[in-house]
Structures are given as C-alpha cells and as structure tokens.
Motif scaffolding. Structure first.
Motif, mmCIF file in Angstrom:
data_model
loop_
_atom_site.group_PDB
_atom_site.id
_atom_site.type_symbol
_atom_site.label_atom_id
_atom_site.label_comp_id
_atom_site.label_asym_id
_atom_site.label_seq_id
_atom_site.Cartn_x
_atom_site.Cartn_y
_atom_site.Cartn_z
ATOM 1 N N GLN A 2 -19.359 -23.804 -11.199
ATOM 2 C CA GLN A 2 -20.241 -23.129 -12.140
ATOM 3 C C GLN A 2 -20.284 -21.639 -11.834
ATOM 4 N N TYR A 25 -21.774 -18.059 -19.269
ATOM 5 C CA TYR A 25 -21.749 -19.042 -18.202
ATOM 6 C C TYR A 25 -20.506 -19.909 -18.327
ATOM 7 N N TYR A 27 -19.491 -23.741 -17.243
ATOM 8 C CA TYR A 27 -20.003 -24.992 -16.706
ATOM 9 C C TYR A 27 -19.519 -26.117 -17.589
ATOM 10 N N PRO A 31 -25.816 -26.268 -19.119
ATOM 11 C CA PRO A 31 -26.802 -26.209 -18.038
ATOM 12 C C PRO A 31 -28.159 -25.758 -18.575
ATOM 13 N N ASN A 95 -27.712 -26.229 -12.406
ATOM 14 C CA ASN A 95 -26.888 -27.432 -12.459
ATOM 15 C C ASN A 95 -27.750 -28.622 -12.055
#
Lengths: 113, 113
Positions: A2, A25, A27, A31, A95
């Motif tokens: 991440q 971001y 991920y 998230p 996370n």
C-alpha cells in the motif's frame, strides 16, 4: 504494498482563494481514507474520513474531499482559504487487513494575505 | 475529557542509549498505535496494541518494542539509539482493535546527539 502519494510538496494560495490538495493511493481494495492537518509542534488533527457510501465527504473547518475510485484519488478541497489554514496536510489510507495506516509525505500550505 | 496524552514532550538522548515514551489514550479507548514522524515526512506506523496484545507491526527493527498496560496506557521502548531515530513519536488511540486510530496526541520530540 500500500502507498499514498501527495504530489504537491508545497502549495501557496491567497487568502480567500479556493484550495485543492491532491492525494493518490495504491491499494488492492478500497481502503479507508483520511485527511489530517498538523500545525508546527503539534500532533495530527483529523479533518475528514471516507469509509464507504457517498463519495463526497464533509469535514471540519469547511473542508471536503471527494473519493474517485477510477482515479484512485481522494483530493481535499476548500472553497475559501483562511490564513489560519496554513499548516501541513497529510493524506492517509488505512488497511483493514493489516491494521495499519499509511501516510503520504504531506503538503505544506502557505496562505498569502 | 482529556485527549491522548504523551510524555515527555521533548527528550534528548545520545547514541547507544535507550528511551521509553509514554502514552495515555482517551478514556474508554482500548487501542493504542505508535507512529514515527521524521522531519519532512509523513508518520510511519510502528505498532498497534489492543487489549494488551500486539495487533500490528510496521517495518521497524527489533530495537523498537512496546507494551500496553491493564489501564490501556502504553509505552514505546527504543534500545541502542541511532541518530536516525531522531523524530516526532506520535501516539493515537481508538475504541477497539479494528477501529481506525483517529485521535492523536501531540507527540514526543526525540533528539539523538
């Protein structure tokens, strides 16, 4: 892994002008997303958060942020900046599986009179 | 109600020494997370503790350790201090183990000479 990226290290705006601070971001899933503000010598204050639902979230001090899944972005906005908004702003992603937050490196906001 | 409190506010140590930082969460919060913020960077996750058990660990060496007490306060210990350990150490608390840490203390500024 991440990661959170804040592309702008430093932004200067005039008092009364609008503001947008960028955050991207990386991920696998969506998230939880956050924006914090930090004044010199102090801890972090939560401005707003996004968990799910409405992609436009309202926060304190007149700030709002919009989650855009297609762009993996969560940009912070304010229609009219006040001199007291000068500070460091951090975007973070939480996370839920790992139980940890990942922060960007921050954007320093300077407000010109 | 008091927020998250951290002590001491500032600390100066020399290389090779050890240090203990303390954090008291908001009343009723059972989870504490620790972060390291090096100058010019965003906070980096070190540990999360919930109900005295470690729930998450960041990418830090074994010189870093922590524990949580029955009253949910927490200590962060760092052994064999290095110059690179100079940073602001932040503590955050939340209600439960899966809650996102949203409430931060003002941090302990650790300087290593």
């Amino acid at each position: 892994a991440q990661s959170v990226t804040q592309p702008d290290i430093h932004i200067t705006v005039s008092e009364g002008a609008s503001l947008e601070l960028r955050c991207n971001y990386s991920y696998g899933a969506t998230p939880y997303l956050f924006w914090y503000v930090q004044s010199p010598g102090q801890g972090l204050q939560l401005l707003l958060k996004y968990f799910s639902g409405d992609t436009l979230v309202q926060g304190i001090k007149g700030f709002e942020a919009e989650f855009k899944r297609s762009q993996s972005s969560f940009n912070l906005r304010k229609p009219s900046v006040h001199w007291s908004d000068a500070a460091e702003y951090f975007c973070a992603a939480y996370n839920t599986n790992a139980g940890k937050s990942t922060f960007g490196d921050g954007t320093t906001l300077t407000v010109k009179p | 109600d008091a927020g998250v409190t951290q002590s001491p506010t500032h600390l100066i140590k020399t290389r090779g020494q050890h240090v203990t930082l303390r954090c008291s969460p908001i009343s009723g919060h059972k989870s504490v997370s620790w972060y390291q913020q090096v100058l010019g960077q965003g906070p980096q996750f070190i540990f999360q503790y919930y109900e005295k058990e470690e729930r998450g660990r960041g990418n830090f060496p074994d010189r870093f350790s922590a524990r949580q007490f029955p009253n949910y306060s927490s200590e962060l210990n760092v052994n064999a201090l290095l110059l690179g350990d100079s940073a602001l150490y932040l503590c955050a608390s939340s209600l439960g183990g899966a809650d996102v840490p949203q409430h931060f203390g003002d941090g302990t500024r650790l300087s290593i000479l």
